[in-house]
Write a protein that holds these residues in place. Structure first.
Motif, PDB file in Angstrom:
ATOM      1  N   PRO A  14       0.724  -1.225  -0.096  1.00  0.00           N
ATOM      2  CA  PRO A  14      -0.056   0.347   0.358  1.00  0.00           C
ATOM      3  C   PRO A  14       0.771   0.972  -0.214  1.00  0.00           C
ATOM      4  CG  PRO A  14       0.540  -1.061   2.531  1.00  0.00           C
ATOM      5  CD  PRO A  14       0.951  -1.625   1.310  1.00  0.00           C
ATOM      6  N   GLY A  15       2.343   0.463   0.308  1.00  0.00           N
ATOM      7  CA  GLY A  15       3.147   2.328  -0.230  1.00  0.00           C
ATOM      8  C   GLY A  15       2.535   3.080  -0.966  1.00  0.00           C
ATOM      9  N   PRO A  16       2.472   2.904  -2.747  1.00  0.00           N
ATOM     10  CA  PRO A  16       2.854   4.174  -3.697  1.00  0.00           C
ATOM     11  C   PRO A  16       1.415   4.710  -2.982  1.00  0.00           C
ATOM     12  CG  PRO A  16       3.727   1.470  -4.080  1.00  0.00           C
ATOM     13  CD  PRO A  16       3.400   1.764  -2.338  1.00  0.00           C
ATOM     14  N   VAL A  17       0.559   4.066  -2.881  1.00  0.00           N
ATOM     15  CA  VAL A  17      -0.905   4.898  -2.964  1.00  0.00           C
ATOM     16  C   VAL A  17      -1.164   5.517  -2.059  1.00  0.00           C
ATOM     17  CG1 VAL A  17      -3.601   4.538  -2.526  1.00  0.00           C
ATOM     18  CG2 VAL A  17      -2.106   2.848  -4.169  1.00  0.00           C
ATOM     19  N   ALA A  18      -0.671   4.995  -0.587  1.00  0.00           N
ATOM     20  CA  ALA A  18      -0.273   6.510   0.338  1.00  0.00           C
ATOM     21  C   ALA A  18       0.678   7.436   0.445  1.00  0.00           C
ATOM     22  CB  ALA A  18       0.336   5.126   1.937  1.00  0.00           C
ATOM     23  N   LYS A  19       1.501   6.935  -0.330  1.00  0.00           N
ATOM     24  CA  LYS A  19       2.073   8.964  -0.872  1.00  0.00           C
ATOM     25  C   LYS A  19       1.521   9.178  -1.229  1.00  0.00           C
ATOM     26  CE  LYS A  19       7.002   5.714  -0.357  1.00  0.00           C
ATOM     27  NZ  LYS A  19       8.136   5.821  -1.227  1.00  0.00           N
ATOM     28  N   ALA A  20       1.343   8.994  -3.161  1.00  0.00           N
ATOM     29  CA  ALA A  20      -0.408   9.713  -3.779  1.00  0.00           C
ATOM     30  C   ALA A  20      -0.551  10.244  -2.532  1.00  0.00           C
ATOM     31  CB  ALA A  20      -0.018   8.570  -4.269  1.00  0.00           C
ATOM     32  N   ALA A  21      -1.463   9.328  -1.995  1.00  0.00           N
ATOM     33  CA  ALA A  21      -2.523   9.951  -0.890  1.00  0.00           C
ATOM     34  C   ALA A  21      -1.938  11.039   0.010  1.00  0.00           C
ATOM     35  CB  ALA A  21      -3.182   9.248  -0.236  1.00  0.00           C
ATOM     36  N   ALA A  22      -0.858  11.424   0.357  1.00  0.00           N
ATOM     37  CA  ALA A  22      -0.034  12.385   1.364  1.00  0.00           C
ATOM     38  C   ALA A  22      -0.310  13.744   0.122  1.00  0.00           C
ATOM     39  CB  ALA A  22       0.717  11.926   1.086  1.00  0.00           C
TER      40      ALA A  22
ATOM     41  N   LEU B  82       5.298  13.868 -16.456  1.00  0.00           N
ATOM     42  CA  LEU B  82       4.849  14.940 -15.124  1.00  0.00           C
ATOM     43  C   LEU B  82       4.145  14.881 -14.060  1.00  0.00           C
ATOM     44  CD1 LEU B  82       3.498  17.078 -19.136  1.00  0.00           C
ATOM     45  CD2 LEU B  82       5.953  17.467 -18.536  1.00  0.00           C
ATOM     46  N   SER B  83       4.504  14.124 -14.474  1.00  0.00           N
ATOM     47  CA  SER B  83       3.549  13.436 -12.467  1.00  0.00           C
ATOM     48  C   SER B  83       4.551  13.132 -10.908  1.00  0.00           C
ATOM     49  CB  SER B  83       2.798  12.363 -12.607  1.00  0.00           C
ATOM     50  OG  SER B  83       2.162  12.490 -13.337  1.00  0.00           O
ATOM     51  N   ASP B  84       4.196  13.267 -10.140  1.00  0.00           N
ATOM     52  CA  ASP B  84       4.826  13.236  -9.190  1.00  0.00           C
ATOM     53  C   ASP B  84       4.694  11.894  -8.527  1.00  0.00           C
ATOM     54  OD1 ASP B  84       6.145  15.965  -8.431  1.00  0.00           O
ATOM     55  OD2 ASP B  84       3.958  16.090  -8.634  1.00  0.00           O
ATOM     56  N   ALA B  85       3.538  10.876  -8.944  1.00  0.00           N
ATOM     57  CA  ALA B  85       4.026   9.803  -8.300  1.00  0.00           C
ATOM     58  C   ALA B  85       2.443   9.368  -9.753  1.00  0.00           C
ATOM     59  CB  ALA B  85       2.982   9.851  -7.226  1.00  0.00           C
ATOM     60  N   VAL B  86       2.458   8.407 -10.067  1.00  0.00           N
ATOM     61  CA  VAL B  86       1.527   7.413 -10.732  1.00  0.00           C
ATOM     62  C   VAL B  86       0.907   5.776 -10.202  1.00  0.00           C
ATOM     63  CG1 VAL B  86       1.813   6.585 -13.293  1.00  0.00           C
ATOM     64  CG2 VAL B  86       3.493   9.091 -12.923  1.00  0.00           C
ATOM     65  N   LEU B  87      -0.107   5.814 -10.327  1.00  0.00           N
ATOM     66  CA  LEU B  87      -0.055   4.806  -9.870  1.00  0.00           C
ATOM     67  C   LEU B  87      -1.467   4.297 -11.439  1.00  0.00           C
ATOM     68  CD1 LEU B  87      -2.452   6.131  -6.765  1.00  0.00           C
ATOM     69  CD2 LEU B  87       0.357   5.212  -6.782  1.00  0.00           C
TER      70      LEU B  87
END
Length: 300
Positions: free
Chosen positions: A134-142, A241-246
């Motif tokens: 769940p780490g990438p989703v948590a980082k994106a949510a933050a 162009l994104s800071d995080a990609v899901l």
């Protein structure tokens, strides 16, 4: 940039000498990510990742048909990766230990509607495997949770998931601005959102990728917005162009692509945003329920 890749394997290698399952797709991605690819070449790369099990055995014509490009484009793609031609690239793919997908008899004889459903199920299964971390989703949510207003961007095929996310996000966030129409006013609305205090933008980038979407993301970066993108693959133009990609795959079995997995991933991201400040989210939900009761919005 944090990326949830469209990996299809998990677990440790067996004692049979097979390549480690967890590294097969990552090695395939690494083969492509080392090179600067054109949008058409990224489309081919994404197609090969999505069809990893069949990729080492597909002809250049079959790859072209799957990716929706010309056969010469597939040849140029192989050359761009440093190979003499597509046969040399295919030979390299066969050394990566990619898992071979075999169809059951029932799958071979199913109709196109059932095939589309099974393809969507496969996308959801891959998404479930990715979310085991769940780490990438948590980082994106933050990156998004404290943005007031929160900007949600989705043009053309990205419009439906953007609107769906915006509808539910508005129940737990005080100001959600869905931008789902292009044109000269799009940059103005991004400027206005930033002036109002926005710090984050959620983008839904679905194929085919509108040029206006890429231009809007460039504008968003210029005005200082942090960008989280939900895309159908790591090679989508918006990813750079994104800071995080899901990542969540789309299904192309029907006349038009279906986006069940990206829409579900959007709901997962919204849940993660609510989990950052659960009391605040709950208070807004209770206030919505109170107002809905007063207005008689629902039958029951």
């Amino acid at each position: 940039m944090d990326t949830v890749h469209d990996n299809t394997e998990r677990g440790d290698a067996a004692d049979t000498g097979a390549a480690p399952a967890e590294s097969a797709s990552s090695r395939l991605l690494a083969l492509f990510e080392e090179h600067r690819l054109t949008p058409t070449q990224r489309r081919i790369a994404h197609c090969l990742v999505r069809h990893a099990g069949e990729a080492p055995y597909l002809s250049s014509v079959e790859v072209a048909q799957l990716a929706g490009v010309s056969q010469p484009s597939v040849t140029r793609f192989a050359v761009a990766l440093g190979f003499d031609g597509y046969p040399a690239l295919r030979a390299r793919l066969r050394t990566l230990g990619l898992p071979v997908r075999t169809e059951t008899e029932a799958e071979v004889h199913r109709n196109e509607y059932v095939s589309a459903v099974h393809a969507e199920i496969a996308n959801l299964t891959r998404l479930a495997e990715q979310l085991a971390d769940p780490g990438p989703v948590a980082k994106a949510a933050a990156l998004l949770a404290d943005s007031r207003p929160l900007v949600v961007l989705g043009l053309r095929t990205g419009m439906a998931p953007a609107r769906g996310f915006g509808y539910f996000a508005a129940k737990v966030l005080p100001d959600v601005r869905v931008l789902d129409e292009g044109g000269s006013l799009l940059a103005d609305r991004l400027d206005q959102a930033r002036a109002a205090g926005a710090t984050g933008l959620l983008c839904f980038a679905m194929p085919r990728y509108p040029r206006e979407l890429t231009e809007a993301l460039r504008t968003a970066r210029e005005v200082g917005l942090r960008i989280v993108t939900i895309a159908d693959g790591p090679f989508a133009p918006a990813a750079a162009l994104s800071d995080a990609v899901l990542v969540a795959g789309v299904t192309g079995q029907l006349v038009f692509d279906t986006c069940g997995a990206p829409m579900l991933l959007g709901q997962v991201l919204l849940q993660a945003m609510c989990d950052i400040a659960p009391g605040r989210a709950q208070a807004r939900l209770e206030e919505f329920d109170r107002q809905a009761l007063e207005r008689g919005l629902f039958e029951a």
